[in-house]
Design a protein around this motif. Structure first.
Motif, PDB file in Angstrom:
ATOM      1  N   UNK A  51       1.063  -1.290   0.010  1.00 56.45           N
ATOM      2  CA  UNK A  51       0.076  -0.013  -0.091  1.00 56.45           C
ATOM      3  C   UNK A  51       0.807   1.315   0.082  1.00 56.45           C
ATOM      4  N   UNK A  52       0.319   2.263  -0.615  1.00 55.72           N
ATOM      5  CA  UNK A  52       1.244   3.302  -0.797  1.00 55.72           C
ATOM      6  C   UNK A  52       0.217   4.610  -0.640  1.00 55.72           C
ATOM      7  N   UNK A  53       0.732   5.692   0.432  1.00 56.07           N
ATOM      8  CA  UNK A  53      -0.008   6.739   0.802  1.00 56.07           C
ATOM      9  C   UNK A  53       0.858   7.876   0.663  1.00 56.07           C
ATOM     10  N   UNK A  54       0.578   9.321   0.817  1.00 57.11           N
ATOM     11  CA  UNK A  54       1.345  10.385   0.530  1.00 57.11           C
ATOM     12  C   UNK A  54       1.036  11.516   1.476  1.00 57.11           C
ATOM     13  N   UNK A  55       1.805  12.431   1.566  1.00 58.71           N
ATOM     14  CA  UNK A  55       1.718  13.819   2.002  1.00 58.71           C
ATOM     15  C   UNK A  55       2.296  14.863   1.301  1.00 58.71           C
ATOM     16  N   UNK A  56       1.769  16.016   1.063  1.00 59.76           N
ATOM     17  CA  UNK A  56       2.614  16.709   0.326  1.00 59.76           C
ATOM     18  C   UNK A  56       3.417  17.487   1.324  1.00 59.76           C
ATOM     19  N   UNK A  57       4.787  17.861   0.966  1.00 56.46           N
ATOM     20  CA  UNK A  57       5.745  18.538   1.621  1.00 56.46           C
ATOM     21  C   UNK A  57       6.265  19.501   0.769  1.00 56.46           C
ATOM     22  N   UNK A  58       6.769  20.714   1.030  1.00 62.34           N
ATOM     23  CA  UNK A  58       7.178  21.958   0.082  1.00 62.34           C
ATOM     24  C   UNK A  58       8.721  22.292   0.437  1.00 62.34           C
ATOM     25  N   UNK A  59       9.447  22.102  -0.628  1.00 61.39           N
ATOM     26  CA  UNK A  59      10.835  22.373  -0.660  1.00 61.39           C
ATOM     27  C   UNK A  59      11.492  21.776  -2.124  1.00 61.39           C
ATOM     28  N   UNK A  60      12.431  22.444  -2.100  1.00 69.56           N
ATOM     29  CA  UNK A  60      13.468  22.108  -3.415  1.00 69.56           C
ATOM     30  C   UNK A  60      12.829  22.823  -4.440  1.00 69.56           C
ATOM     31  N   UNK A  61      13.254  22.355  -5.887  1.00 72.34           N
ATOM     32  CA  UNK A  61      12.646  23.010  -6.833  1.00 72.34           C
ATOM     33  C   UNK A  61      11.655  21.897  -7.760  1.00 72.34           C
ATOM     34  N   UNK A  62      10.575  22.706  -8.057  1.00 68.97           N
ATOM     35  CA  UNK A  62       9.416  21.924  -8.574  1.00 68.97           C
ATOM     36  C   UNK A  62       9.675  21.874 -10.218  1.00 68.97           C
ATOM     37  N   UNK A  63       9.941  20.990 -10.783  1.00 75.27           N
ATOM     38  CA  UNK A  63      10.453  21.023 -12.112  1.00 75.27           C
ATOM     39  C   UNK A  63       9.898  19.838 -13.102  1.00 75.27           C
ATOM     40  N   UNK A  64       9.968  19.926 -14.490  1.00 75.45           N
ATOM     41  CA  UNK A  64       9.355  18.804 -15.306  1.00 75.45           C
ATOM     42  C   UNK A  64      10.116  17.569 -14.829  1.00 75.45           C
ATOM     43  N   UNK A  65       9.187  16.593 -14.626  1.00 76.13           N
ATOM     44  CA  UNK A  65       9.704  15.236 -14.332  1.00 76.13           C
ATOM     45  C   UNK A  65       8.561  14.369 -14.166  1.00 76.13           C
ATOM     46  N   UNK A  66       8.585  13.360 -13.311  1.00 82.20           N
ATOM     47  CA  UNK A  66       7.611  12.481 -13.216  1.00 82.20           C
ATOM     48  C   UNK A  66       6.661  12.887 -12.023  1.00 82.20           C
ATOM     49  N   UNK A  67       5.376  13.168 -12.328  1.00 85.08           N
ATOM     50  CA  UNK A  67       4.642  13.783 -11.296  1.00 85.08           C
ATOM     51  C   UNK A  67       4.354  12.587  -9.973  1.00 85.08           C
ATOM     52  N   UNK A  68       4.335  13.207  -8.863  1.00 85.40           N
ATOM     53  CA  UNK A  68       4.277  11.904  -7.758  1.00 85.40           C
ATOM     54  C   UNK A  68       3.185  11.045  -7.741  1.00 85.40           C
ATOM     55  N   UNK A  69       1.950  11.863  -8.147  1.00 81.92           N
ATOM     56  CA  UNK A  69       0.917  10.638  -8.223  1.00 81.92           C
ATOM     57  C   UNK A  69       1.118   9.517  -9.276  1.00 81.92           C
ATOM     58  N   UNK A  70       1.731   9.913 -10.413  1.00 83.91           N
ATOM     59  CA  UNK A  70       1.901   8.886 -11.568  1.00 83.91           C
ATOM     60  C   UNK A  70       2.900   8.058 -10.812  1.00 83.91           C
ATOM     61  N   UNK A  71       3.951   8.400 -10.068  1.00 85.21           N
ATOM     62  CA  UNK A  71       5.310   7.682  -9.486  1.00 85.21           C
ATOM     63  C   UNK A  71       4.443   6.630  -8.618  1.00 85.21           C
ATOM     64  N   UNK A  72       3.445   6.939  -7.726  1.00 82.08           N
ATOM     65  CA  UNK A  72       2.795   6.090  -6.963  1.00 82.08           C
ATOM     66  C   UNK A  72       2.070   5.055  -7.731  1.00 82.08           C
ATOM     67  N   UNK A  73       1.542   5.230  -8.848  1.00 78.26           N
ATOM     68  CA  UNK A  73       1.062   4.261  -9.467  1.00 78.26           C
ATOM     69  C   UNK A  73       1.861   3.480 -10.201  1.00 78.26           C
ATOM     70  N   UNK A  74       3.073   3.820 -10.517  1.00 74.97           N
ATOM     71  CA  UNK A  74       4.407   2.967 -11.104  1.00 74.97           C
ATOM     72  C   UNK A  74       4.560   2.168 -10.106  1.00 74.97           C
ATOM     73  N   UNK A  75       4.865   2.440  -8.912  1.00 75.70           N
ATOM     74  CA  UNK A  75       5.414   1.678  -7.796  1.00 75.70           C
ATOM     75  C   UNK A  75       4.268   0.690  -7.501  1.00 75.70           C
ATOM     76  N   UNK A  76       2.736   0.925  -7.515  1.00 79.30           N
ATOM     77  CA  UNK A  76       1.928  -0.098  -7.464  1.00 79.30           C
ATOM     78  C   UNK A  76       1.769  -1.152  -8.595  1.00 79.30           C
ATOM     79  N   UNK A  77       2.170  -0.692  -9.883  1.00 76.70           N
ATOM     80  CA  UNK A  77       2.217  -1.536 -11.131  1.00 76.70           C
ATOM     81  C   UNK A  77       3.292  -2.467 -10.765  1.00 76.70           C
ATOM     82  N   UNK A  78       4.570  -1.968 -10.286  1.00 79.45           N
ATOM     83  CA  UNK A  78       5.805  -2.831 -10.422  1.00 79.45           C
ATOM     84  C   UNK A  78       6.447  -3.543  -9.084  1.00 79.45           C
ATOM     85  N   UNK A  79       5.961  -3.044  -7.831  1.00 79.28           N
ATOM     86  CA  UNK A  79       6.570  -3.436  -7.012  1.00 79.28           C
ATOM     87  C   UNK A  79       5.744  -4.383  -5.978  1.00 79.28           C
ATOM     88  N   UNK A  80       6.269  -5.374  -5.412  1.00 77.38           N
ATOM     89  CA  UNK A  80       5.513  -6.242  -4.735  1.00 77.38           C
ATOM     90  C   UNK A  80       5.786  -5.980  -3.088  1.00 77.38           C
TER      91      UNK A  80
END
Length: 354
Positions: A176-205
């Motif tokens: 299971x994967x949950x999340x919290x917003x934290x603010x810091x660093x540079x926000x830049x073009x990359x993989x959006x965390x929501x899609x990263x979570x989906x990728x983890x659920x698709x690929x990780x046991x």
């Protein structure tokens, strides 16, 4: 405010394009109406107005990064557009809404409280639970997706808002994967965390595989992910290209960095930080008071109380609790209370066998 909203439940399988197309076909009318509602309600919550045309270069940059990192999900976005009868740029906008909002510097009362416990602390029944605090009155845009990952024998239950391919969820391997917003660093073009979570659920046991995968991803923005499997719990604070991990049998997290190295880079405003600290203290105290034998309804009781449950002030720009979720990884269950969890009833979604 929607207190007991209808929740669309979609079972999706096939190629990435077919999964997206099925998603889009099922929700075509509500997705079109959301896009037409002040550009996904962005112009109701942001100070400076935006348009799809004006966002085109930014969308293109995120799209390229996502396609390079997770081409399957890029194909799924294409399918979403085809199924819903919207442009591909509009389908990408649905995935990028939070990235486009960026840092928000206004006072706020909430932005998700998450906790998890395993082992004896959970009487052998691991749990990951959280509130979902968002602006934009998004409790009328909730859906739950059961997705069969292409090419593997793995399925996931995903909580989604307005066409998102991912937000939080649990898979058939017991991750299971949950999340919290934290603010810091540079926000830049990359993989959006929501899609990263989906990728983890698709690929990780499990948590170990999810951490290995996460270390190889270029995330677009700062987040904390809370990971829970049948035996392990961890929170992962993500800041730029760096990660910090804390493992325990019981964890809680809100919206300020807990790692000492990251805390110096925290951009959360003082009002939001005060709320975050209060909610973290309440979550820890509430967990300590709950027995190891607590069930999903007991956890909803904690999630439904202030300050963890953030009320509706009537201001669409302010974050409030638009849903609460209790996930039981060992059972493959996602329990959901849409809207204010103190006012709504629980819906239970279970992964389909085989």
């Amino acid at each position: 405010m929607t207190t007991d909203a209808d929740v669309a439940f979609l079972r999706l399988s096939g190629s990435p394009f077919a999964i997206g197309r099925g998603h889009g076909e099922a929700l075509a009318a509500p997705l079109r109406s959301f896009l037409d509602d002040s550009v996904c309600r962005l112009n109701k919550v942001m100070q400076d107005p935006v348009s799809v045309a004006g966002l085109r270069p930014l969308i293109s940059a995120y799209r390229a990064e996502t396609a390079a990192a997770v081409p399957r999900l890029a194909e799924e976005v294409e399918g979403l557009a085809a199924g819903a009868g919207i442009s591909e740029e509009e389908a990408w906008l649905l995935q990028l809404r939070r990235e486009i909002m960026g840092y928000r510097k206004v006072p706020t009362a909430g932005d998700c409280t998450t906790f998890a416990r395993v082992g004896t602390a959970a009487h052998g029944q691991p749990v990951l639970a959280q509130t979902v605090d968002l602006n934009g009155d998004l409790d009328d845009r909730i859906s739950v997706l059961e997705v069969a990952a292409p090419g593997v024998d793995r399925r996931s239950l995903i909580l989604s808002f307005a066409g998102l391919l991912g937000y939080l969820g649990v898979n058939s391997d017991g991750l299971a994967v949950g999340l919290n917003l934290v603010l810091g660093g540079e926000w830049r073009p990359g993989l959006p965390p929501y899609l990263a979570i989906r990728h983890l659920l698709d690929t990780s046991s499990d948590v170990t595989e999810a951490l290995e995968t996460l270390r190889g991803l270029k995330l677009a923005s700062s987040r904390t992910l809370v990971l829970c499997d049948r035996e392990r719990v961890a929170w992962v604070e993500c800041l730029g290209d760096d990660l910090r991990v804390m493992r325990a049998t019981e964890v809680a997290h809100t919206n300020h960095f807990l790692d000492p190295d990251f805390a110096a880079h925290d951009e959360l405003n003082v009002f939001a930080r005060n709320s975050s600290v209060r909610r973290l203290e309440a979550a820890r105290a509430g967990l300590a008071a709950l027995p190891a034998t607590a069930d999903a309804e007991d956890y909803f009781g904690l999630l439904s109380r202030p300050p963890i449950c953030v009320p509706d002030t009537g201001d669409i720009r302010r974050e409030r609790t638009v849903a609460a979720v209790v996930m039981l990884p060992q059972r493959g269950e996602l329990h959901l209370r849409p809207g204010d969890p103190s006012l709504s009833t629980t819906r239970v979604f279970r992964l389909q066998a085989g």
